[in-house]
Scaffold this active site. Sequence first.
Site, PDB file in Angstrom:
ATOM      1  N   THR A 196       0.497  -1.393   0.451  1.00 40.39           N
ATOM      2  CA  THR A 196       0.338   0.150   0.127  1.00 40.39           C
ATOM      3  C   THR A 196       1.133   1.137  -0.418  1.00 40.39           C
ATOM      4  OG1 THR A 196      -1.750  -1.520   1.149  1.00 40.39           O
ATOM      5  CG2 THR A 196      -1.404   1.256   1.368  1.00 40.39           C
TER       6      THR A 196
ATOM      7  N   SER B  89       0.043 -10.024  -1.186  1.00 43.54           N
ATOM      8  CA  SER B  89      -0.823 -10.786  -0.980  1.00 43.54           C
ATOM      9  C   SER B  89      -0.587 -11.445  -2.311  1.00 43.54           C
ATOM     10  CB  SER B  89      -1.779 -10.596  -0.836  1.00 43.54           C
ATOM     11  OG  SER B  89      -2.629 -10.545   0.341  1.00 43.54           O
TER      12      SER B  89
END
Length: 343
Positions: free
Chosen positions: A14, A60
């Site tokens: 992020t 992920s």
Amino acid sequence: MTRSKILMIYTGGTIGMIENPETRALEPFDFSHLLQNVPKIRMLDFDIDHYEFPKPLDSSDIHPQHWGELARVIERNYNDYDGFVVLHGTDTMAFTASALSYMLENLNKPVIITGSQLPIGEVRTDGEENLITALQIAASRDEDGGPMVREVAILFANDLLRGNRSTKFSSDNFNAFTTNNYRNLASIGLGITFHPDSLWRPENPGELKVHTNMDCNVLYLDLFPGISESTVRHLLSTPNLKGVVLKTFGAGNGPTGEWFQSLLRQAIERDIVVVNVTQCMSGSVMPGRYKTGKVISDIGVVAGHDITSEAAITKLMYLFGRGLEPSEVREAMSRSLRGELSQ
Ligand code: ASP
């Protein structure tokens, strides 16, 4: 004293993402975007170079091959830098931190992993503070001029945590990581206060040895009341399975039904290493405390003590990746290699 030299390694997450204008989803973006948004980096009085993954990742999508790539970058640059800051997504940060702690044998310099909950381009971002603090920690020296931190650690908001003792516990809070069975390595407030008794100090620091082979033939078996025989049988029959992290209730307890014991026994007879890790956020597996825990340990399930499930599964991957025999893996799982468990 010479100026510290830090290598920043950008893997994605992020911290460096921006919003796709069409889908509104956050997507990884390039490193220059990140640097443009943190002009304060230039005010730090040490030298910073950077390396970026060719394709920044949402964490992920991290795979053990990426851990190998990270470890190799650190190895190649180990003698040229005083410390390393790894920018990484928060979702799998605790796995990466645990894996790197095993892969970097004899690490004697800081590897500080950080990221953020809000992208660096956003007004309320936590990324700028995390990045700058991580860089300052990586450049910190002890009173003899050596590195203050000599291990893989996660810096997030107010906490510096041992990497292989950390867990992401909030998808929302700025303080997203916690360590449940170990003390913080440092507290971050107005200043950075290191806690020397918590810091890893290798007894005989040798040459850095990097091991990048991880064996993915492992799985979690997460218990719940009512878990069926067919589910457990199916999981334990996974082809090529070598290691299982059995996530148990409380102090390491599980059902006492004959079918459950017999499936575990058969798996252990097939040389699958089964490690008992509690589902609780803190505390340890105490195999003899209840009958429901004793039966599991009597079958030959290895007690994982107070290890996190992230540190347990990556440790199995690492040990099998080193080519150890199941008996050697069992032995190594019950003791600390890099400070990942209290034993
Ligand atoms: N999905 C993001 C990642 O792990 C979340 C984050 O960075 O906080 O890459």
